[in-house]
Structures are given as structure tokens and as C-alpha cells.
Design a protein around this motif. Structure first.
Motif, PDB file in Angstrom:
ATOM      1  N   ALA A   1     111.130  40.343 -14.245  1.00  0.00           N
ATOM      2  CA  ALA A   1     110.605  40.929 -13.003  1.00  0.00           C
ATOM      3  C   ALA A   1     109.646  42.052 -13.361  1.00  0.00           C
ATOM      4  N   MET A   2     108.393  41.936 -12.903  1.00  0.00           N
ATOM      5  CA  MET A   2     107.374  42.905 -13.298  1.00  0.00           C
ATOM      6  C   MET A   2     106.478  43.283 -12.137  1.00  0.00           C
ATOM      7  N   ALA A   3     105.946  44.496 -12.206  1.00  0.00           N
ATOM      8  CA  ALA A   3     104.893  44.907 -11.279  1.00  0.00           C
ATOM      9  C   ALA A   3     103.558  44.501 -11.854  1.00  0.00           C
ATOM     10  N   THR A   4     102.597  44.244 -10.970  1.00  0.00           N
ATOM     11  CA  THR A   4     101.218  44.029 -11.396  1.00  0.00           C
ATOM     12  C   THR A   4     100.332  44.998 -10.627  1.00  0.00           C
ATOM     13  N   HIS A   5      99.263  45.432 -11.274  1.00  0.00           N
ATOM     14  CA  HIS A   5      98.376  46.412 -10.660  1.00  0.00           C
ATOM     15  C   HIS A   5      97.247  45.775  -9.876  1.00  0.00           C
ATOM     16  N   GLY A   6      97.071  44.460 -10.025  1.00  0.00           N
ATOM     17  CA  GLY A   6      96.037  43.786  -9.259  1.00  0.00           C
ATOM     18  C   GLY A   6      94.634  44.259  -9.576  1.00  0.00           C
TER      19      GLY A   6
ATOM     20  N   ARG B   1     116.271  58.818 -20.124  1.00  0.00           N
ATOM     21  CA  ARG B   1     115.330  58.527 -19.043  1.00  0.00           C
ATOM     22  C   ARG B   1     115.710  57.233 -18.317  1.00  0.00           C
ATOM     23  N   LEU B   2     116.144  56.241 -19.066  1.00  0.00           N
ATOM     24  CA  LEU B   2     116.586  54.983 -18.466  1.00  0.00           C
ATOM     25  C   LEU B   2     117.783  55.207 -17.549  1.00  0.00           C
TER      26      LEU B   2
ATOM     27  N   TRP C   1     112.731  49.288 -21.761  1.00  0.00           N
ATOM     28  CA  TRP C   1     111.604  50.085 -22.235  1.00  0.00           C
ATOM     29  C   TRP C   1     111.178  49.526 -23.585  1.00  0.00           C
ATOM     30  N   ILE C   2     109.884  49.160 -23.704  1.00  0.00           N
ATOM     31  CA  ILE C   2     109.361  48.687 -24.980  1.00  0.00           C
ATOM     32  C   ILE C   2     108.752  49.875 -25.718  1.00  0.00           C
ATOM     33  N   ASN C   3     109.314  50.196 -26.861  1.00  0.00           N
ATOM     34  CA  ASN C   3     108.841  51.314 -27.667  1.00  0.00           C
ATOM     35  C   ASN C   3     107.800  50.797 -28.654  1.00  0.00           C
ATOM     36  N   THR C   4     106.532  51.120 -28.423  1.00  0.00           N
ATOM     37  CA  THR C   4     105.462  50.699 -29.317  1.00  0.00           C
ATOM     38  C   THR C   4     104.923  51.913 -30.072  1.00  0.00           C
ATOM     39  N   PRO C   5     104.178  51.686 -31.148  1.00  0.00           N
ATOM     40  CA  PRO C   5     103.607  52.834 -31.884  1.00  0.00           C
ATOM     41  C   PRO C   5     102.718  53.715 -31.012  1.00  0.00           C
ATOM     42  N   LEU C   6     102.102  53.133 -29.994  1.00  0.00           N
ATOM     43  CA  LEU C   6     101.201  53.920 -29.146  1.00  0.00           C
ATOM     44  C   LEU C   6     101.921  54.764 -28.106  1.00  0.00           C
TER      45      LEU C   6
ATOM     46  N   ASN D   1     109.881  48.449 -17.535  1.00  0.00           N
ATOM     47  CA  ASN D   1     109.536  49.526 -16.623  1.00  0.00           C
ATOM     48  C   ASN D   1     108.864  50.682 -17.317  1.00  0.00           C
ATOM     49  N   THR D   2     108.067  51.438 -16.533  1.00  0.00           N
ATOM     50  CA  THR D   2     107.404  52.634 -17.046  1.00  0.00           C
ATOM     51  C   THR D   2     108.289  53.866 -16.926  1.00  0.00           C
ATOM     52  N   LEU D   3     109.395  53.733 -16.180  1.00  0.00           N
ATOM     53  CA  LEU D   3     110.379  54.806 -15.979  1.00  0.00           C
ATOM     54  C   LEU D   3     109.871  55.974 -15.155  1.00  0.00           C
ATOM     55  N   GLU D   4     108.800  55.761 -14.409  1.00  0.00           N
ATOM     56  CA  GLU D   4     108.350  56.798 -13.482  1.00  0.00           C
ATOM     57  C   GLU D   4     109.292  56.833 -12.288  1.00  0.00           C
ATOM     58  N   LEU D   5     109.733  58.023 -11.916  1.00  0.00           N
ATOM     59  CA  LEU D   5     110.672  58.141 -10.802  1.00  0.00           C
ATOM     60  C   LEU D   5     109.954  58.115  -9.459  1.00  0.00           C
ATOM     61  N   GLU D   6     108.677  58.470  -9.464  1.00  0.00           N
ATOM     62  CA  GLU D   6     107.918  58.482  -8.221  1.00  0.00           C
ATOM     63  C   GLU D   6     107.121  57.180  -8.082  1.00  0.00           C
ATOM     64  N   ASN D   7     106.807  56.840  -6.841  1.00  0.00           N
ATOM     65  CA  ASN D   7     105.909  55.723  -6.528  1.00  0.00           C
ATOM     66  C   ASN D   7     106.441  54.360  -6.947  1.00  0.00           C
ATOM     67  N   GLN D   8     107.759  54.237  -7.089  1.00  0.00           N
ATOM     68  CA  GLN D   8     108.324  52.937  -7.447  1.00  0.00           C
ATOM     69  C   GLN D   8     109.335  52.446  -6.417  1.00  0.00           C
ATOM     70  N   GLU D   9     109.478  53.175  -5.332  1.00  0.00           N
ATOM     71  CA  GLU D   9     110.519  52.855  -4.360  1.00  0.00           C
ATOM     72  C   GLU D   9     110.420  51.411  -3.864  1.00  0.00           C
ATOM     73  N   ASP D  10     109.238  51.009  -3.442  1.00  0.00           N
ATOM     74  CA  ASP D  10     109.067  49.669  -2.879  1.00  0.00           C
ATOM     75  C   ASP D  10     109.362  48.593  -3.919  1.00  0.00           C
ATOM     76  N   LEU D  11     108.821  48.772  -5.129  1.00  0.00           N
ATOM     77  CA  LEU D  11     109.058  47.811  -6.211  1.00  0.00           C
ATOM     78  C   LEU D  11     110.538  47.674  -6.527  1.00  0.00           C
ATOM     79  N   VAL D  12     111.210  48.805  -6.710  1.00  0.00           N
ATOM     80  CA  VAL D  12     112.624  48.755  -7.097  1.00  0.00           C
ATOM     81  C   VAL D  12     113.472  48.155  -5.981  1.00  0.00           C
ATOM     82  N   MET D  13     113.151  48.437  -4.736  1.00  0.00           N
ATOM     83  CA  MET D  13     113.893  47.836  -3.636  1.00  0.00           C
ATOM     84  C   MET D  13     113.752  46.317  -3.654  1.00  0.00           C
TER      85      MET D  13
END
Length: 283
Positions: free
Chosen positions: A242-247, A202-203, A186-191, A157-169
Motif C-alpha cells: 500500500a503506497m501513496a503516489t504524488h501524481g 519514529r515508527l 521504513w527503507i534505510n538507504t545511504p541517502l 512510509n515517510t513517517l511524517e505525522l502531518e498531512n497523512q490523515e487521509d492516506l492512513v485512514m
């Protein structure tokens, strides 16, 4: 998960998807919709229009052959008498799958996949990848699993609290259906590096915001996000990602790709995807 669509070309991955769908439909008391799509060849003098003037007899013979193959599959694998619907369509595979899903009000698509790699992945991708990118309903991809025995779901997850309602449901419903533990990752990468202390808070905030139950939160450090998701899932012996895709399409897809599609191609675990709505993508 009452209406489950299984695109079927009678290959081993497709048969595995059918067996998995039967297992899910038995649990949900639902219906499995088998769909065979027969691609029409393209005329040599044009790359734009498929050959539409086939002899009707030939089309009927192809359809009857597919129906006969359906009956063999059903006889062999549908030992629990799950309700089955059958359909044969002619056209482009991924588009016909999505059209059929819309016309039949399908709840979820279950597909088998070989995955894709190398130059084929970059320029073409698999039909499963195309459906994951464009379908507006959840898609479940299997590389070999035939039983819906899912106890641990990994939710990167990106951990954004907004705009994830439908996905999380949708993810909560998936978790509830399988009675599984949810691993919020959460994957912690150098970037995108953030200290573990901050990320763990946050999690926890994310889980509390969406009133999640029976879950664990995880920070996993890895140089690459896609590989990190796959490695973490292997490490905890997770059953499903389980993942979201942006299409993304066109040049946007070529330049940015899709993390979900990459994971679909390279993991050996079940992967469930859900396309974010346009306003969620743009937010």
C-alpha cells in the motif's frame, strides 16, 4: 469497496483483474463495473485530433463485439452472481477510465498490468501507471492474483505525522476490510540513513499517533528504496503493498519520477495506491 471499476481489454491481465474484483465485490456485497475503452485511430494529417467521423455502424459493431465479450467473461467467471455493470467508451484509455470512475462515483479501480520496462517505461509507461499517477481514488494493480486472500499488507512510509490523515485512514480501512496485519516499513538507504534505534521510535510514534492496530514496525536496510520495498515484501511473504503516489506530471515526473509507479511496474505482488491531495504534496 462497494463500486469497483475494472478496465477490461479482454487480455489475460484484465481477466485476472476482473476475477479479483469479483472476489472483492462478493465480500463487500458490491458491484463490479466493467469498462472497455476502444481507442480511435489518429488521422495521418494531424496528430492532435482523433478521427471522429467513423461510420456509426462500425462504432456500433465494435461496441456490440465488446458487449459480447463481456457476456462470455461474466458467464465463465461470475459464478457467485455478483452484480455487474457494463460500459463501452471510445477515446484515450487512461483518461476514459478516470472520467468513468468520476461519473459513476467509483470507490476503487482494479487493473491488470504487464508492467513496463526499458525505454517504454521511461517515455510512455503502461496505462496502469498512468491511472496510478492521476486517479483521485484508490487503484489496485494485479499482475496475476485472482483471489482477495490478503493477510499481510506492507505500508512503506515517510513517517511524517502531518498531512497523512487521509492516506492512513484509507490504509486502515483497507486493512480492516481484509482483516490483515499491517507492516509499517521504513527503507534505510545511504541517502536517508538514520540509526535503527531512532527510526524504530519514529515508527512507534507514527503507529500510536494514528491509533493503528494489528501491526508490526520494520526497518529494512537496502541501497535502493524501490528494490528494498520489493525485497522486504518478498522476504515476509507480503500479499499487498500500500503506497501513496504524488501524481507528478510533465517535467516534474520526468525528473523525479514516482516511487509508487516504479514499484507498480516491477513488483509481482498486489499493489494498492492512493494519490495524495495537492496540499499534502506541497506540504
Amino acid at each position: 469497496m462497494k463500486k469497483i471499476l475494472v478496465p477490461c481489454d479482454f487480455s489475460k491481465p484484465a481477466i485476472n483483474a476482473f476475477r479479483l474484483a469479483l472476489d472483492i465485490a462478493q465480500q463487500s456485497k458490491g458491484t463490479v463495473h466493467l469498462l472497455n475503452v476502444i481507442e480511435l485511430p489518429v488521422m495521418h494529417d494531424t496528430l492532435l485530433m482523433p478521427v471522429l467521423n467513423f461510420e456509426q455502424q462500425l462504432l456500433n459493431e465494435l461496441k456490440e463485439k465488446s458487449i459480447g465479450e463481456f457476456e462470455k467473461l461474466i458467464t465463465k467467471y461470475n459464478t457467485n452472481q455478483v452484480k455487474i455493470e457494463r460500459a463501452v467508451e471510445f477515446g484515450a484509455v487512461s483518461q476514459m477510465i478516470m472520467d468513468h470512475a468520476e461519473n459513476e462515483s467509483i470507490d476503487m479501480i482494479v487493473m491488470g498490468s504487464h508492467g513496463a520496462s526499458g525505454i517504454r517505461e521511461f517515455f510512455i509507461g503502461s496505462n496502469a501507471e498512468k491511472v496510478v499517477r492521476n486517479a483521485t481514488i484508490p487503484v489496485l494493480i494485479t499482475k496475476g492474483n485472482t483471489k482477495a486472500s490478503i493477510t499481510d499488507i506492507v505500508f512503506p512510509n515517510t513517517l511524517e505525522l502531518e498531512n497523512q490523515e487521509d492516506l492512513v485512514m484509507k490504509v486502515k480501512a483497507l486493512q480492516n476490510f481484509f482483516n490483515a496485519k499491517l507492516h509499517i516499513l521504513w527503507i534505510n538507504t545511504p541517502l536517508n540513513f538514520t540509526s535503527d534505534t531512532i527510526t524504530m521510535e519514529r515508527l512507534k510514534t507514527f503507529a500510536k499517533r494514528f491509533m493503528l492496530k494489528d501491526y508490526e514496525v520494520h526497518v529494512f536496510n537496502h541501497p535502493d528504496e524501490e528494490e528494498g520495498i520489493i525485497r522486504f515484501t518478498q522476504m515476509i511473504k507480503g500479499d499487498l503493498i500500500a503506497m501513496a503516489t504524488h501524481g507528478r506530471k510533465g517535467i516534474g515526473h520526468l525528473m523525479n519520477g514516482s516511487l509508487a509507479e516504479d514499484v507498480v511496474n516491477h513488483t509481482d505482488r498486489l499493489i494498492w495506491t492512493y494519490k495524495l491531495k495537492r496540499e499534502e504534496v506541497e506540504a
